[in-house]
Design a protein around this motif. Structure first.
Motif, PDB file in Angstrom:
ATOM      1  N   VAL A   4       1.074  -1.533  -0.336  1.00 48.77           N
ATOM      2  CA  VAL A   4      -0.090   0.210  -0.227  1.00 48.77           C
ATOM      3  C   VAL A   4       1.387   1.548   0.018  1.00 48.77           C
ATOM      4  N   ASP A   5       0.565   2.039  -0.281  1.00 47.55           N
ATOM      5  CA  ASP A   5       1.986   3.551   0.101  1.00 47.55           C
ATOM      6  C   ASP A   5       1.518   4.583   1.204  1.00 47.55           C
ATOM      7  N   ASP A   6       0.506   4.143   1.718  1.00 56.13           N
ATOM      8  CA  ASP A   6      -0.015   4.399   2.993  1.00 56.13           C
ATOM      9  C   ASP A   6      -0.257   4.017   4.371  1.00 56.13           C
ATOM     10  N   VAL A   7      -0.061   3.752   5.210  1.00 60.75           N
ATOM     11  CA  VAL A   7      -0.107   2.060   5.588  1.00 60.75           C
ATOM     12  C   VAL A   7      -0.884   2.118   7.293  1.00 60.75           C
ATOM     13  N   ASP A   8      -0.823   3.805   7.132  1.00 55.21           N
ATOM     14  CA  ASP A   8      -2.064   4.226   8.409  1.00 55.21           C
ATOM     15  C   ASP A   8      -3.589   4.363   7.556  1.00 55.21           C
ATOM     16  N   ALA A   9      -3.815   4.977   6.841  1.00 53.88           N
ATOM     17  CA  ALA A   9      -4.954   4.910   5.652  1.00 53.88           C
ATOM     18  C   ALA A   9      -5.336   3.410   5.740  1.00 53.88           C
ATOM     19  N   ALA A  10      -4.405   2.731   4.970  1.00 50.49           N
ATOM     20  CA  ALA A  10      -5.324   1.204   4.265  1.00 50.49           C
ATOM     21  C   ALA A  10      -5.924   0.744   6.084  1.00 50.49           C
ATOM     22  N   ALA A  11      -4.777   1.234   7.119  1.00 46.55           N
ATOM     23  CA  ALA A  11      -5.234  -0.002   7.534  1.00 46.55           C
ATOM     24  C   ALA A  11      -7.137   0.447   8.296  1.00 46.55           C
ATOM     25  N   ARG A  12      -7.289   1.798   8.115  1.00 47.43           N
ATOM     26  CA  ARG A  12      -8.409   2.358   8.695  1.00 47.43           C
ATOM     27  C   ARG A  12      -9.194   2.283   7.720  1.00 47.43           C
ATOM     28  N   GLN A  13      -8.942   1.951   6.414  1.00 42.95           N
ATOM     29  CA  GLN A  13     -10.175   1.583   5.431  1.00 42.95           C
ATOM     30  C   GLN A  13     -10.315   0.232   5.721  1.00 42.95           C
ATOM     31  N   LEU A  18     -13.355  -4.760   7.034  1.00 38.97           N
ATOM     32  CA  LEU A  18     -13.299  -6.415   7.064  1.00 38.97           C
ATOM     33  C   LEU A  18     -13.326  -6.444   8.433  1.00 38.97           C
ATOM     34  N   GLY A  19     -14.243  -5.689   9.864  1.00 42.32           N
ATOM     35  CA  GLY A  19     -14.398  -5.329  10.597  1.00 42.32           C
ATOM     36  C   GLY A  19     -13.046  -5.942  11.464  1.00 42.32           C
ATOM     37  N   MET A  20     -11.537  -5.645  10.925  1.00 45.03           N
ATOM     38  CA  MET A  20     -10.994  -6.598  11.686  1.00 45.03           C
ATOM     39  C   MET A  20     -10.202  -5.413  12.660  1.00 45.03           C
ATOM     40  N   GLU A  21      -9.803  -5.592  13.573  1.00 44.87           N
ATOM     41  CA  GLU A  21      -8.431  -4.620  14.970  1.00 44.87           C
ATOM     42  C   GLU A  21      -6.893  -4.561  14.330  1.00 44.87           C
ATOM     43  N   LEU A  22      -6.311  -3.271  14.365  1.00 45.30           N
ATOM     44  CA  LEU A  22      -4.577  -3.501  14.545  1.00 45.30           C
ATOM     45  C   LEU A  22      -4.251  -3.813  15.510  1.00 45.30           C
ATOM     46  N   VAL A  23      -3.240  -5.523  15.156  1.00 45.67           N
ATOM     47  CA  VAL A  23      -2.289  -5.968  16.231  1.00 45.67           C
ATOM     48  C   VAL A  23      -1.468  -5.518  16.268  1.00 45.67           C
ATOM     49  N   MET A  24      -0.405  -4.797  15.234  1.00 41.86           N
ATOM     50  CA  MET A  24       0.230  -4.970  14.973  1.00 41.86           C
ATOM     51  C   MET A  24       1.312  -3.351  14.297  1.00 41.86           C
ATOM     52  N   ASP A  25       1.718  -2.545  14.338  1.00 42.31           N
ATOM     53  CA  ASP A  25       2.090  -1.513  13.280  1.00 42.31           C
ATOM     54  C   ASP A  25       3.866  -1.629  13.656  1.00 42.31           C
ATOM     55  N   LEU A  26       4.471  -1.350  13.023  1.00 43.94           N
ATOM     56  CA  LEU A  26       5.539  -0.899  12.968  1.00 43.94           C
ATOM     57  C   LEU A  26       5.744  -0.007  12.032  1.00 43.94           C
ATOM     58  N   GLY A  27       4.778   0.767  11.754  1.00 40.36           N
ATOM     59  CA  GLY A  27       5.075   2.527  10.857  1.00 40.36           C
ATOM     60  C   GLY A  27       5.224   1.874   8.661  1.00 40.36           C
ATOM     61  N   TRP A  28       6.027   1.320   8.739  1.00 43.44           N
ATOM     62  CA  TRP A  28       5.826   0.090   7.245  1.00 43.44           C
ATOM     63  C   TRP A  28       5.352  -1.028   7.048  1.00 43.44           C
ATOM     64  N   ALA A  30       2.074  -3.012   8.855  1.00 42.48           N
ATOM     65  CA  ALA A  30       0.547  -3.330   9.692  1.00 42.48           C
ATOM     66  C   ALA A  30       0.437  -4.583   9.541  1.00 42.48           C
ATOM     67  N   PHE A  31      -0.162  -5.031  10.449  1.00 43.28           N
ATOM     68  CA  PHE A  31      -1.140  -6.356  10.481  1.00 43.28           C
ATOM     69  C   PHE A  31      -2.784  -5.909  11.072  1.00 43.28           C
ATOM     70  N   LEU A  32      -3.992  -6.311  10.593  1.00 39.71           N
ATOM     71  CA  LEU A  32      -5.255  -6.030  11.420  1.00 39.71           C
ATOM     72  C   LEU A  32      -5.537  -7.778  11.228  1.00 39.71           C
ATOM     73  N   GLY A  37      -9.020 -14.709  14.370  1.00 39.89           N
ATOM     74  CA  GLY A  37      -7.822 -15.541  13.564  1.00 39.89           C
ATOM     75  C   GLY A  37      -7.266 -14.922  11.803  1.00 39.89           C
ATOM     76  N   HIS A  38      -8.259 -14.367  11.620  1.00 42.26           N
ATOM     77  CA  HIS A  38      -8.232 -13.732  10.127  1.00 42.26           C
ATOM     78  C   HIS A  38      -7.168 -12.631  10.563  1.00 42.26           C
ATOM     79  N   GLN A  39      -6.242 -12.983   9.235  1.00 43.07           N
ATOM     80  CA  GLN A  39      -5.392 -11.602   9.510  1.00 43.07           C
ATOM     81  C   GLN A  39      -4.994 -10.735   8.101  1.00 43.07           C
ATOM     82  N   LEU A  40      -4.443  -9.408   8.249  1.00 42.89           N
ATOM     83  CA  LEU A  40      -4.280  -8.794   6.926  1.00 42.89           C
ATOM     84  C   LEU A  40      -3.033  -8.263   6.850  1.00 42.89           C
ATOM     85  N   GLY A  41      -2.088  -7.961   6.324  1.00 41.35           N
ATOM     86  CA  GLY A  41      -0.713  -7.680   6.692  1.00 41.35           C
ATOM     87  C   GLY A  41      -0.777  -6.237   5.170  1.00 41.35           C
ATOM     88  N   LEU A  42      -0.100  -5.552   6.106  1.00 45.12           N
ATOM     89  CA  LEU A  42       0.018  -3.842   4.653  1.00 45.12           C
ATOM     90  C   LEU A  42       1.462  -3.766   5.030  1.00 45.12           C
TER      91      LEU A  42
END
Length: 106
Positions: A4-13, A18-28, A30-32, A37-42
C-alpha cells in the motif's frame, strides 16, 4: 501481504470494511486481525528484505519449508531470518516470478 502507499490510511479503511483491529504497527508494516484469527498484512516497503512479497504464508515449520525450497531449486530472495517483530521467515521466487514470504511466529 498487501503493498500500500499509506499504511495508516489502508489500516483504517480495511479495518472498517473487514471488521478487523490493528494488532501490530511498525510504520512500514501493519497487521489487522479479527477474533477468528483472520489476518491482513499491509506494507509500504519491506524494511528488512530486498523486495515486497506478493503473498505471505505462515507454516508450522519454516526451517523445513526453507530446506524444501532449497532442495527444489527455488531462488531464495530473502534468507531465513529471525525478524525483530517475532517472525522467522524467508522469501522465495516461484516459477511465475512471484515472491512468496514463508514464515512462522516465534
Amino acid at each position: 501481504m498487501l503493498t500500500v502507499d499509506d499504511v495508516d490510511a489502508a489500516a483504517r479503511q480495511h479495518g472498517a470494511v473487514l471488521g478487523m483491529e490493528l494488532v501490530m504497527d511498525l510504520g512500514w508494516v501493519a497487521f489487522l486481525a479479527d477474533d477468528a484469527g483472520h489476518q491482513l498484512g499491509l506494507m509500504t516497503a519491506d524494511a528488512s528484505a530486498p523486495v515486497n512479497p506478493d503473498v505471505s504464508v505462515f507454516v508450522d515449520d519454516v526451517d523445513a519449508a526453507h530446506r524444501a525450497a532449497v532442495q527444489a531449486g527455488a531462488e531464495i530472495v530473502h534468507p531465513l531470518s529471525d525478524e525483530e517483530w517475532g517472525v522467522r521467515r524467508f522469501f522465495y521466487r516461484d516459477s511465475s516470478g512471484r515472491v512468496v514470504n514463508v514464515g512462522t511466529h516465534r
